[in-house]
Scaffold this active site. Sequence first.
Site, PDB file in Angstrom:
ATOM      1  N   LYS A 151       0.812  -1.212   0.000  1.00 47.95           N
ATOM      2  CA  LYS A 151       0.000   0.000   0.000  1.00 47.95           C
ATOM      3  C   LYS A 151       0.849   1.267   0.000  1.00 47.95           C
ATOM      4  O   LYS A 151       0.459   2.271  -0.591  1.00 47.95           O
ATOM      5  CB  LYS A 151      -0.951  -0.016   1.203  1.00 47.95           C
ATOM      6  CG  LYS A 151      -2.035  -1.079   1.077  1.00 47.95           C
ATOM      7  CD  LYS A 151      -3.061  -0.987   2.181  1.00 47.95           C
ATOM      8  CE  LYS A 151      -4.163  -2.019   2.001  1.00 47.95           C
ATOM      9  NZ  LYS A 151      -5.194  -1.946   3.060  1.00 47.95           N
ATOM     10  N   LYS A 231      -7.717 -11.220  -7.006  1.00 48.20           N
ATOM     11  CA  LYS A 231      -8.883 -11.542  -6.184  1.00 48.20           C
ATOM     12  C   LYS A 231      -9.972 -10.489  -6.349  1.00 48.20           C
ATOM     13  O   LYS A 231      -9.703  -9.341  -6.718  1.00 48.20           O
ATOM     14  CB  LYS A 231      -8.483 -11.664  -4.708  1.00 48.20           C
ATOM     15  CG  LYS A 231      -8.080 -10.366  -4.030  1.00 48.20           C
ATOM     16  CD  LYS A 231      -7.739 -10.610  -2.567  1.00 48.20           C
ATOM     17  CE  LYS A 231      -7.380  -9.324  -1.837  1.00 48.20           C
ATOM     18  NZ  LYS A 231      -7.080  -9.555  -0.417  1.00 48.20           N
ATOM     19  N   LYS A 234     -13.366  -4.800  -3.470  1.00 47.06           N
ATOM     20  CA  LYS A 234     -14.243  -3.622  -3.481  1.00 47.06           C
ATOM     21  C   LYS A 234     -13.585  -2.446  -4.188  1.00 47.06           C
ATOM     22  O   LYS A 234     -14.267  -1.566  -4.720  1.00 47.06           O
ATOM     23  CB  LYS A 234     -14.579  -3.205  -2.049  1.00 47.06           C
ATOM     24  CG  LYS A 234     -15.437  -4.184  -1.284  1.00 47.06           C
ATOM     25  CD  LYS A 234     -15.647  -3.685   0.135  1.00 47.06           C
ATOM     26  CE  LYS A 234     -16.307  -4.735   1.001  1.00 47.06           C
ATOM     27  NZ  LYS A 234     -16.406  -4.303   2.406  1.00 47.06           N
TER      28      LYS A 234
END
Length: 365
Positions: A151, A231, A234
């Site tokens: 991240k 995967k 959202k």
Amino acid sequence: MALPVRTNMRHVLVFIQKFNSPKRLLCAGARLENKETPRGGRVFSGIQPTGVPHLGNYLGALENWVTVQNQYPSVLYSIVDLHSITQPQDPEQLRSNILDMAASLLACGIDPERAILFQQSQVSEHTELSWILGCLTSMPRLRHLPQWKMKSKLKNEGSVGLYMYPILQAADILLYKSTLVPVGEDQVQHLELAQDLARIFNNRYGDLFPEPRALLSSTRKVKSLRDPSAKMSKSDTRAMATIAITDSPDDIALKIRRAITDFTSEVTFDPEMRLGVSNLVTIHAAMAMISVEEAVSQSRGLDTGAYKKLVTEAVVQRLTPIREEIERLRSDPVHLEGVLARGTLRARELAAPVLREVRQRVGFC
């Protein structure tokens, strides 16, 4: 069946704040019972309130949560809103997302009588224990955790909160003397940090925390419908990539119909060579509650286009009652607030004496 008690969460939290004054709660004068970890183990897990869960969340975590609550004597599930603000959040949207997540968990089968369902930020012991554990953690240890690497690279520069959130995650677990943590494989390294911190604290201040173990789900990861090498997420900006558990039957049918497969019409299960088709088989098997072998067997004589209709039927059948229950619960926010408020009280009954013991051992009182 008893009707749910309709409680305004704000009123309950005022009571919590009055009852849990520093002198009564944090040091030797607290009157709360120190409830030890029950035989059979205590389970803790959390989920961020980042909107309605998707199919991957349901199959990878929530379905397992429902099973776990019926297998263990003490189970806590937290809506971890403190973790969610490592990314910018609109306050009103966050409040809405917290209630949406509560509605989603209840609709998926979480029973607040069997499991303690609560909002993390309303139990302030999480943040205090996180600070204490942070003082026992080295910076190199955090830099090697995979999510910080990933991240922080995406954002070029991550926040201090993003850097330290694995410590808060460890505090979430240890605060309740949890022994089992349902996690995905990508979270195992963060659980190892909780194990390390339990050992470090115990070595320095005496045995207090059990070392939690991973409770891995047997469900395969659900992949993106538009990129089966990744995967389902959202954060995926492609509308056709992710099935939300509140999607209508028409939306589900459209997304599965447009799912990426390949040029071979026969349905086989080969996760390495046929990612898209294998993803559909995984979804079909999980939602129809059959084996992968049985799912492939049911596809005989069908090309991938016809098989997609079979997958759609299985998904719609499982998600329709969940979607309808979420809609019903969303219409009654006072009830949702009451469920979370009562869960907060129960969570603090467990957390307060543990933090009191930590404070005494560290030397704060």
